[in-house]
Design an enzyme around this catalytic site. Structure first.
Site, PDB file in Angstrom:
ATOM      1  N   HIS A  16       0.858  -1.188   0.000  1.00  0.00           N
ATOM      2  CA  HIS A  16       0.000   0.000   0.000  1.00  0.00           C
ATOM      3  C   HIS A  16       0.892   1.236   0.000  1.00  0.00           C
ATOM      4  O   HIS A  16       1.192   1.804   1.057  1.00  0.00           O
ATOM      5  CB  HIS A  16      -0.929  -0.025   1.230  1.00  0.00           C
ATOM      6  N   HIS A  18       1.481   4.652  -2.736  1.00  0.00           N
ATOM      7  CA  HIS A  18       1.124   5.352  -3.978  1.00  0.00           C
ATOM      8  C   HIS A  18       2.359   6.075  -4.486  1.00  0.00           C
ATOM      9  O   HIS A  18       2.879   6.952  -3.792  1.00  0.00           O
ATOM     10  CB  HIS A  18       0.028   6.386  -3.699  1.00  0.00           C
ATOM     11  N   HIS A 195      -9.117   0.447  -1.582  1.00  0.00           N
ATOM     12  CA  HIS A 195      -9.224   1.156  -0.309  1.00  0.00           C
ATOM     13  C   HIS A 195     -10.683   0.999   0.147  1.00  0.00           C
ATOM     14  O   HIS A 195     -11.604   1.233  -0.655  1.00  0.00           O
ATOM     15  CB  HIS A 195      -8.922   2.635  -0.487  1.00  0.00           C
ATOM     16  N   GLU A 198     -11.854   2.985   5.176  1.00  0.00           N
ATOM     17  CA  GLU A 198     -10.943   3.924   5.839  1.00  0.00           C
ATOM     18  C   GLU A 198     -11.771   5.090   6.357  1.00  0.00           C
ATOM     19  O   GLU A 198     -11.450   5.715   7.333  1.00  0.00           O
ATOM     20  CB  GLU A 198      -9.811   4.404   4.907  1.00  0.00           C
ATOM     21  N   ASP A 276       1.854   4.195   2.735  1.00  0.00           N
ATOM     22  CA  ASP A 276       0.806   4.923   2.002  1.00  0.00           C
ATOM     23  C   ASP A 276       1.388   6.010   1.083  1.00  0.00           C
ATOM     24  O   ASP A 276       1.541   5.780  -0.111  1.00  0.00           O
ATOM     25  CB  ASP A 276      -0.224   5.505   2.986  1.00  0.00           C
ATOM     26  N   ASP A 277       1.669   7.188   1.646  1.00  0.00           N
ATOM     27  CA  ASP A 277       2.210   8.311   0.866  1.00  0.00           C
ATOM     28  C   ASP A 277       3.379   8.884   1.665  1.00  0.00           C
ATOM     29  O   ASP A 277       3.264   9.959   2.269  1.00  0.00           O
ATOM     30  CB  ASP A 277       1.115   9.370   0.681  1.00  0.00           C
TER      31      ASP A 277
HETATM   32  N1  HPA Z   1      -6.692   7.111   0.675  1.00  0.00           N
HETATM   33  C1  HPA Z   1      -7.379   7.753  -0.265  1.00  0.00           C
HETATM   34  N2  HPA Z   1      -6.800   8.315  -1.310  1.00  0.00           N
HETATM   35  C2  HPA Z   1      -5.477   8.252  -1.409  1.00  0.00           C
HETATM   36  C3  HPA Z   1      -4.721   7.605  -0.463  1.00  0.00           C
HETATM   37  C4  HPA Z   1      -5.364   6.968   0.619  1.00  0.00           C
HETATM   38  O1  HPA Z   1      -4.742   6.283   1.458  1.00  0.00           O
HETATM   39  N3  HPA Z   1      -3.422   7.739  -0.837  1.00  0.00           N
HETATM   40  C5  HPA Z   1      -3.413   8.415  -2.001  1.00  0.00           C
HETATM   41  N4  HPA Z   1      -4.654   8.731  -2.354  1.00  0.00           N
HETATM   42 ZN    ZN Z   2      -3.676   4.706   0.133  1.00  0.00          ZN
END
Ligand code: HPA
Ligand code: ZN
Length: 341
Positions: A16, A18, A195, A198, A276-277
């Site tokens: 996970h 991006h 996703h 969340e 994640d990011d």
């Molecule tokens: N959630 C939703 N959108 C996103 C995410 C995430 O974890 N990371 C990049 N875009």
């Molecule tokens: Zn994500």
């Protein structure tokens, strides 16, 4: 070796992450200069500040407007993997990219995918890390746009492409909206994830599994509000790709010792940790393990269990997965011998 160093050095899988959320601030500044794009601040690091998923998604789009040609995509993929290797001993990643963040501004799909593949090859050559790609549907796009994106991705397929995923703001747009994209991806032999939960009820997890054909769930924290969905996912061994830091920031769980990931582990769900990011949330895959495991006082056995859950959750075929597991187990044995608690 102390425990934090041990956690940082554990071999890791990441499922996970991006690529567009891994841009180094210095690279954004470089690419902006290269293409004559004005940035609102000289200190690009300042851009990475937000309190909600909506603010985050705006900046995500903005910084990625500097990534334009094939070399740019190769550079960001390469640097992203280099950071994973150097900061967290990353061995293997299945990495998201958002095609419609790029194609509507005139970047051809072939440029995006070939560029990312170039960067992946170069990183494998230099660091031994392996990486595959998952194209993400962006939830705020229309179903027609998502389907056209999926067709375009398949028409420009590179060998690294293995799956379809979905991101963007979850609350306003339910999974069923994108059934056509998921059906097409399934027919074309792509693996599927999304996703889910969340920022929405566990019904979204059920829809992803039963309607979209997903095999994994990205995030999934609200599952804890429905014992039946927990039981089902536990029984079926569904893997959850959890992200402590990003969700601590944008979903209001600033205390990692009270994050729902803890409850998911206690409920017997299969969880592993992801960044994640990472640059956008000022983290990295090493830090996720150091902070989450460290702050919760979890023992090495649990840290290793999460690492190996990551291996099990990959979309490698059985023999490659078994090989990766053997490599991880050998490295874990070496690290265990050096750990001083
Ligand atoms: N959630 C939703 N959108 C996103 C995410 C995430 O974890 N990371 C990049 N875009
Ligand atoms: Zn994500």
């Amino acid at each position: 070796m102390d425990y934090a160093e041990y956690l940082r050095r554990l071999p890791k899988v990441e499922l996970h992450c991006h690529v567009e959320g891994t841009l180094r601030p210095a690279t954004v500044a470089d690419l902006a200069k290269k293409h004559g794009i004005a940035l609102p601040t000289e200190d690009v690091d300042e851009l990475y500040t937000y309190e909600t998923i909506y603010e985050f998604l705006d900046i995500f789009r903005f910084v990625n407007s500097t990534v334009i040609d094939r070399d740019d995509f190769a550079r960001v993929a390469y640097e992203s993997l280099e950071d994973g290797v150097k900061l967290g001993n990353l061995k293997y990643r299945e990495m998201f990219f958002n095609p419609t963040l790029h194609t509507p501004r005139g970047v051809p799909m072939a440029t995006v995918m070939n560029g990312l593949a170039d960067g992946i090859h170069a990183a494998e050559q230099d660091f031994g890390v392996r990486c595959f790609l998952i194209a993400d549907v962006y939830r705020q796009d229309s179903p027609e746009m998502a389907l056209a994106m999926t067709e375009d991705v398949l028409a420009n397929r590179v060998p690294e492409l293995i799956g379809l995923g979905m991101d963007g703001a979850e609350a306003p747009d339910p999974p069923e909206k994108f059934l056509a994209s998921y059906q097409l991806a399934g027919k074309a032999g792509l693996r599927r994830t999304s996703h889910a939960s969340e920022d929405a009820p566990p019904a979204n997890i059920t829809a992803c599994l039963d309607v979209l054909g997903c095999e994994r769930i990205d995030h999934g924290y609200h599952i804890l509000s429905d014992e039946k969905v927990v039981e089902r996912c536990r029984d079926e061994g569904i893997h959850f790709t959890c992200c402590p830091t990003s969700t601590a920031v944008v979903y209001g769980w600033p205390d990692l010792t009270a994050h729902p990931i803890k409850g998911m582990i206690e409920a017997g769900l299969k969880v592993h940790l992801n960044s994640d990011d990472p640059t956008m949330f000022r983290t990295d895959i090493g830090k996720e393990y150091v902070d989450f495991i460290g702050q919760n006082g979890y023992p090495p056995e649990l840290a290793k269990e999460l690492v190996l859950n990551g291996v099990d959750a990959t979309w490698l075929d059985d023999s490659d997965k078994a090989e990766l597991r053997r490599e991880f187990e050998a490295e874990l044995t070496t690290l265990d011998a050096q750990l001083v608690l």
